[in-house]
Design a protein around this motif. Structure first.
Motif, short mmCIF file in Angstrom:
data_model
loop_
_atom_site.label_atom_id
_atom_site.label_comp_id
_atom_site.label_asym_id
_atom_site.label_seq_id
_atom_site.Cartn_x
_atom_site.Cartn_y
_atom_site.Cartn_z
N ARG A 132 0.84 -1.19 0.00
CA ARG A 132 0.00 0.00 0.00
C ARG A 132 0.88 1.24 0.00
NH1 ARG A 132 -5.10 0.56 0.28
NH2 ARG A 132 -5.44 -1.56 1.03
N VAL A 133 0.62 2.13 -0.96
CA VAL A 133 1.46 3.31 -1.16
C VAL A 133 1.08 4.41 -0.16
CG1 VAL A 133 2.10 5.13 -2.80
CG2 VAL A 133 1.76 2.77 -3.59
N ARG A 134 2.11 5.03 0.41
CA ARG A 134 1.92 6.16 1.31
C ARG A 134 2.53 7.40 0.66
NH1 ARG A 134 -1.81 3.81 4.50
NH2 ARG A 134 -1.07 1.81 5.28
N GLY A 135 1.80 8.50 0.66
CA GLY A 135 2.33 9.75 0.15
C GLY A 135 2.19 9.90 -1.36
N LEU A 136 2.73 11.02 -1.87
CA LEU A 136 2.55 11.38 -3.27
C LEU A 136 3.89 11.57 -3.99
CD1 LEU A 136 -0.36 13.96 -2.88
CD2 LEU A 136 -0.51 11.66 -3.84
N LYS A 139 3.60 10.47 -7.73
CA LYS A 139 2.32 10.79 -8.37
C LYS A 139 2.44 11.02 -9.87
CE LYS A 139 2.21 15.85 -7.77
NZ LYS A 139 2.02 16.17 -9.20
N LEU A 144 -0.37 6.72 -6.59
CA LEU A 144 -0.94 7.70 -5.68
C LEU A 144 -1.15 7.14 -4.29
CD1 LEU A 144 -3.65 9.11 -8.14
CD2 LEU A 144 -1.28 9.87 -7.86
N GLU A 145 -1.40 8.03 -3.36
CA GLU A 145 -1.69 7.64 -1.98
C GLU A 145 -2.83 6.62 -1.94
OE1 GLU A 145 -1.67 7.91 2.26
OE2 GLU A 145 -0.51 9.33 1.06
N GLY A 146 -2.61 5.50 -1.25
CA GLY A 146 -3.63 4.47 -1.11
C GLY A 146 -3.63 3.42 -2.19
#
Length: 223
Positions: A132-136, A139, A144-146
């Motif tokens: 699960r990705v945290r932060g941007l 981007k 992306l986040e989430g």
């Protein structure tokens, strides 16, 4: 795909598929132009828009690598739809990794939030887990986040690949670049500075390479 492609459009489409298969993310307009001999990225953009009109791709606006393959998205949504009816007492599929505790293995049981009923072989090379990705910081390549980043476990990595790297107690997702003893972990967001590592004095572990993205963890898979 609603309408047949011209020979040139097919070349562009094939290059997109090849790039996504090898690296886990789509090419930029400049990379398409260079690979196929176009005079400028604008020529590549025109072909991309034609492919979108014909239903071969989907373009995500305002991102440098915002190219998606609807056929792959549909296939993964179908795979993921079985999650609601899966037997929770018998975990199967790809483990979804949430927060990673300092100094512990990524695939430690306490890090696994759930299992996603998506076959590892769907990705090339196969995925071993979803992070699960945290932060941007990524981007601009559409991570992306989430989102869930599909990760193939390996310590072997090439310049330009998106990696899951461990720096001391921190796990991060960045683009890898190496020159001699120095490694740069590059963000895909101008607001973030590169992380520079001297391998002679600092420890760096590669936990795997990114091979695909699932948008928001909700089943909208991006090739």
């Amino acid at each position: 795909m609603s309408r047949p492609l011209t020979a040139r459009q097919q070349n562009v489409y094939d290059f997109i598929v090849k790039t996504m298969s090898e690296y886990g993310y789509p090419p930029t307009r400049a990379e398409i132009a260079k690979a196929l001999g176009f005079r400028s990225p604008n020529a590549a953009e025109e072909h991309l828009r034609a492919l979108e009109r014909k239903g071969a791709i989907r373009i995500i606006r305002n991102t440098s690598r915002g190219i998606r393959l609807p056929a792959q998205e549909t296939a993964e949504r179908q795979e993921l739809s079985s999650e609601s009816t899966a037997d929770s007492t018998t975990p199967s599929g790809l483990p979804v990794i949430g927060e990673v505790a300092a100094g512990s293995p990524v695939l430690a049981a306490e890090h696994i939030d759930r299992y996603c009923p998506l076959p590892s072989e769907y990705f090339t090379p196969k995925a071993d887990y979803l992070l699960r990705v945290r932060g941007l910081s990524m981007k601009d390549v559409g991570i992306l986040e989430g989102d869930l980043l599909a990760v193939h476990r390996t310590e072997r990595v090439r310049d330009g690949q998106i990696v899951v790297a461990r720096i001391e107690d921190e796990v991060t997702v960045k683009r890898f670049k190496r020159q001699g003893h120095n490694v740069q972990l590059l963000a895909e967001n101008a607001d973030f500075d590169p992380i520079v590592i001297d391998l002679r004095t600092q420890a760096l572990e590669i936990e795997g390479v990114g091979v695909g993205v699932i948008r928001g963890g909700n089943g909208q898979a991006l090739g």
